[in-house]
Design an enzyme around this catalytic site. Structure first.
Site, PDB file in Angstrom:
ATOM      1  N   ARG A  20      -4.446 -13.257  13.451  1.00 49.27           N
ATOM      2  CA  ARG A  20      -5.425 -14.071  12.961  1.00 49.27           C
ATOM      3  C   ARG A  20      -4.961 -15.917  13.156  1.00 49.27           C
ATOM      4  O   ARG A  20      -5.912 -16.726  13.279  1.00 49.27           O
ATOM      5  CB  ARG A  20      -5.964 -13.395  11.851  1.00 49.27           C
ATOM      6  CG  ARG A  20      -6.541 -14.336  10.642  1.00 49.27           C
ATOM      7  CD  ARG A  20      -6.728 -14.549   9.403  1.00 49.27           C
ATOM      8  NE  ARG A  20      -7.134 -13.311   9.165  1.00 49.27           N
ATOM      9  CZ  ARG A  20      -8.603 -12.544   9.089  1.00 49.27           C
ATOM     10  NH1 ARG A  20      -9.122 -12.912   9.593  1.00 49.27           N
ATOM     11  NH2 ARG A  20      -8.292 -11.006   8.871  1.00 49.27           N
ATOM     12  N   ARG A  39     -15.811 -15.018   8.745  1.00 45.90           N
ATOM     13  CA  ARG A  39     -13.813 -14.567   8.696  1.00 45.90           C
ATOM     14  C   ARG A  39     -13.576 -15.168   7.925  1.00 45.90           C
ATOM     15  O   ARG A  39     -13.425 -16.729   7.281  1.00 45.90           O
ATOM     16  CB  ARG A  39     -14.198 -14.739  10.748  1.00 45.90           C
ATOM     17  CG  ARG A  39     -14.398 -13.874  11.344  1.00 45.90           C
ATOM     18  CD  ARG A  39     -13.886 -12.526  11.321  1.00 45.90           C
ATOM     19  NE  ARG A  39     -14.190 -12.049  12.957  1.00 45.90           N
ATOM     20  CZ  ARG A  39     -13.915 -11.219  12.973  1.00 45.90           C
ATOM     21  NH1 ARG A  39     -13.540 -10.581  12.662  1.00 45.90           N
ATOM     22  NH2 ARG A  39     -14.831 -10.573  13.604  1.00 45.90           N
ATOM     23  N   ILE A  40     -12.395 -15.054   7.908  1.00 48.41           N
ATOM     24  CA  ILE A  40     -11.026 -15.792   6.521  1.00 48.41           C
ATOM     25  C   ILE A  40     -10.107 -16.264   7.836  1.00 48.41           C
ATOM     26  O   ILE A  40      -9.886 -15.661   8.583  1.00 48.41           O
ATOM     27  CB  ILE A  40     -10.423 -14.265   6.006  1.00 48.41           C
ATOM     28  CG1 ILE A  40     -10.911 -13.699   5.012  1.00 48.41           C
ATOM     29  CG2 ILE A  40      -8.931 -15.637   5.085  1.00 48.41           C
ATOM     30  CD1 ILE A  40      -9.858 -12.716   4.475  1.00 48.41           C
ATOM     31  N   LEU A  41     -10.328 -17.328   7.592  1.00 44.73           N
ATOM     32  CA  LEU A  41      -9.543 -18.492   8.224  1.00 44.73           C
ATOM     33  C   LEU A  41      -8.168 -18.669   7.926  1.00 44.73           C
ATOM     34  O   LEU A  41      -7.092 -18.837   6.425  1.00 44.73           O
ATOM     35  CB  LEU A  41     -10.409 -20.332   7.973  1.00 44.73           C
ATOM     36  CG  LEU A  41     -11.647 -20.039   8.542  1.00 44.73           C
ATOM     37  CD1 LEU A  41     -12.173 -21.404   7.721  1.00 44.73           C
ATOM     38  CD2 LEU A  41     -11.540 -20.556  10.278  1.00 44.73           C
ATOM     39  N   ASN A  98     -17.490 -23.551   1.835  1.00 45.30           N
ATOM     40  CA  ASN A  98     -17.849 -22.420   1.874  1.00 45.30           C
ATOM     41  C   ASN A  98     -19.638 -22.072   1.097  1.00 45.30           C
ATOM     42  O   ASN A  98     -19.720 -22.577   0.099  1.00 45.30           O
ATOM     43  CB  ASN A  98     -16.895 -21.448   1.975  1.00 45.30           C
ATOM     44  CG  ASN A  98     -17.503 -19.719   2.287  1.00 45.30           C
ATOM     45  OD1 ASN A  98     -18.157 -19.556   3.186  1.00 45.30           O
ATOM     46  ND2 ASN A  98     -16.922 -19.269   1.371  1.00 45.30           N
ATOM     47  N   HIS A 103     -21.641 -18.538  -0.454  1.00 48.68           N
ATOM     48  CA  HIS A 103     -21.503 -17.317  -0.183  1.00 48.68           C
ATOM     49  C   HIS A 103     -22.128 -17.023  -1.822  1.00 48.68           C
ATOM     50  O   HIS A 103     -22.844 -17.128  -2.773  1.00 48.68           O
ATOM     51  CB  HIS A 103     -19.979 -17.042  -1.577  1.00 48.68           C
ATOM     52  CG  HIS A 103     -19.588 -15.822  -2.428  1.00 48.68           C
ATOM     53  ND1 HIS A 103     -19.207 -14.763  -0.955  1.00 48.68           N
ATOM     54  CD2 HIS A 103     -19.502 -15.401  -3.133  1.00 48.68           C
ATOM     55  CE1 HIS A 103     -19.119 -13.677  -0.887  1.00 48.68           C
ATOM     56  NE2 HIS A 103     -19.516 -13.801  -2.600  1.00 48.68           N
ATOM     57  N   ASP A 131      -9.836 -22.674  -0.256  1.00 53.69           N
ATOM     58  CA  ASP A 131      -8.413 -23.242  -0.589  1.00 53.69           C
ATOM     59  C   ASP A 131      -7.751 -21.725   0.088  1.00 53.69           C
ATOM     60  O   ASP A 131      -8.514 -21.000   1.145  1.00 53.69           O
ATOM     61  CB  ASP A 131      -7.919 -22.987  -2.297  1.00 53.69           C
ATOM     62  CG  ASP A 131      -8.338 -21.404  -2.458  1.00 53.69           C
ATOM     63  OD1 ASP A 131      -8.785 -21.076  -1.379  1.00 53.69           O
ATOM     64  OD2 ASP A 131      -8.228 -22.262  -4.391  1.00 53.69           O
ATOM     65  N   ASP A 145     -12.895 -17.012  -1.101  1.00 51.15           N
ATOM     66  CA  ASP A 145     -14.057 -16.959  -1.804  1.00 51.15           C
ATOM     67  C   ASP A 145     -13.655 -17.659  -3.541  1.00 51.15           C
ATOM     68  O   ASP A 145     -14.082 -17.393  -4.278  1.00 51.15           O
ATOM     69  CB  ASP A 145     -14.934 -15.805  -1.907  1.00 51.15           C
ATOM     70  CG  ASP A 145     -15.122 -15.428  -0.998  1.00 51.15           C
ATOM     71  OD1 ASP A 145     -16.469 -16.190   0.438  1.00 51.15           O
ATOM     72  OD2 ASP A 145     -15.121 -14.056  -0.753  1.00 51.15           O
TER      73      ASP A 145
HETATM   74  C1  GRF Z   1     -25.745 -16.195   3.075  1.00 48.72           C
HETATM   75  O1  GRF Z   1     -26.883 -15.564   2.469  1.00 48.72           O
HETATM   76  C2  GRF Z   1     -24.198 -16.544   2.891  1.00 48.72           C
HETATM   77  O2  GRF Z   1     -24.163 -16.828   1.695  1.00 48.72           O
HETATM   78  C3  GRF Z   1     -23.676 -15.194   3.472  1.00 48.72           C
HETATM   79  O3  GRF Z   1     -24.005 -14.748   4.935  1.00 48.72           O
HETATM   80  C4  GRF Z   1     -25.374 -15.544   4.606  1.00 48.72           C
HETATM   81  C5  GRF Z   1     -25.304 -16.033   5.611  1.00 48.72           C
HETATM   82  O4  GRF Z   1     -27.036 -16.153   6.185  1.00 48.72           O
HETATM   83  N1  GRF Z   1     -22.507 -15.889   3.526  1.00 48.72           N
HETATM   84  P1  GRF Z   1     -28.139 -16.856   7.066  1.00 48.72           P
HETATM   85  O5  GRF Z   1     -26.697 -16.554   8.135  1.00 48.72           O
HETATM   86  O6  GRF Z   1     -27.887 -18.907   6.857  1.00 48.72           O
HETATM   87  O7  GRF Z   1     -29.247 -16.461   7.457  1.00 48.72           O
END
Ligand code: GRF
Length: 193
Positions: free
Chosen positions: A63, A89-91, A105, A107, A139, A143
């Site tokens: 990674r 992906r986790i950075l 990010n 979520h 961070d 998440d």
């Molecule tokens: C979103 O619901 C985001 O919160 C999650 O993945 C989805 C991405 O949707 N991490 P899109 O590709 O922007 O349509």
């Protein structure tokens, strides 16, 4: 002065599209100068069709090495803000540190509830009445960074993962541009007049 945004995607890119539209309407004082991805996906195809520069850095172990290659591509665009919008992906910590508070990010849950890759499914399985979406600074955790904005989305009887995620995305299309607007505003005190 308009800020430069690099958006990272892995999927269809509906949030990317909402963000670009908000920039076009000048609701966000920035421009999406590049779109990066870890795979070929709808978001990259859409961006290329709009004439936005794109790059794909397919995930490979280790990674840290992959993150470093991605960081190099991102840094070429000197972004004021890096937006992970459906980037699955986790950075690496080194990537996060290099962004120095300029990495956010999106979520699909009300963090700290339901972190991880199956947030919508997990909220349904838990039987909660309300879930939602969060935009947060990234961070070194998953998440787990400081929250910028959240929006609630009620769970309705008969909701499936697909129907619920579609409603969450509807909320995200307003939430993400608003969060970008706030972060960029905070970054540019000179513009406040
Ligand atoms: C979103 O619901 C985001 O919160 C999650 O993945 C989805 C991405 O949707 N991490 P899109 O590709 O922007 O349509």
């Amino acid at each position: 002065m308009s800020s430069s945004l690099v958006v990272l995607v892995s999927g269809e890119g509906s949030n990317l599209q909402a963000l670009v539209a908000a920039c076009d309407r000048r609701e966000v004082s920035g421009e999406v100068v590049a779109v990066g991805a870890d795979r070929d996906c709808g978001g990259v195809v859409w961006a290329a069709g709009r004439g936005i520069p794109t790059f794909v850095v397919p995930f490979r172990s280790p990674r840290a090495k992959w993150s470093s290659a991605l960081l190099e591509r991102v840094s070429n665009f000197h972004p004021d803000l890096v937006v992970s919008a459906g980037f699955m992906r986790i950075l690496s910590p080194a990537f996060v540190d290099a962004c120095d508070g300029r990495l956010i990010n999106l979520h699909p849950s009300l963090l700290p509830s339901f972190p991880g890759p199956h947030a919508v499914r997990d909220a349904l399985a838990a039987g909660v009445a309300v879930t939602g979406s969060t935009v947060h600074f990234v961070d070194h955790g998953v998440d787990s960074g400081p929250v910028i904005l959240q929006r609630e989305v009620p769970i309705e009887p008969g909701d499936t993962e697909e129907s619920l995620h579609a409603r969450i995305k509807g909320a995200e299309h307003e939430l993400l541009p608003e969060a970008c607007r706030l972060v960029l505003f905070r970054q540019s005190p000179a513009q406040r007049g």
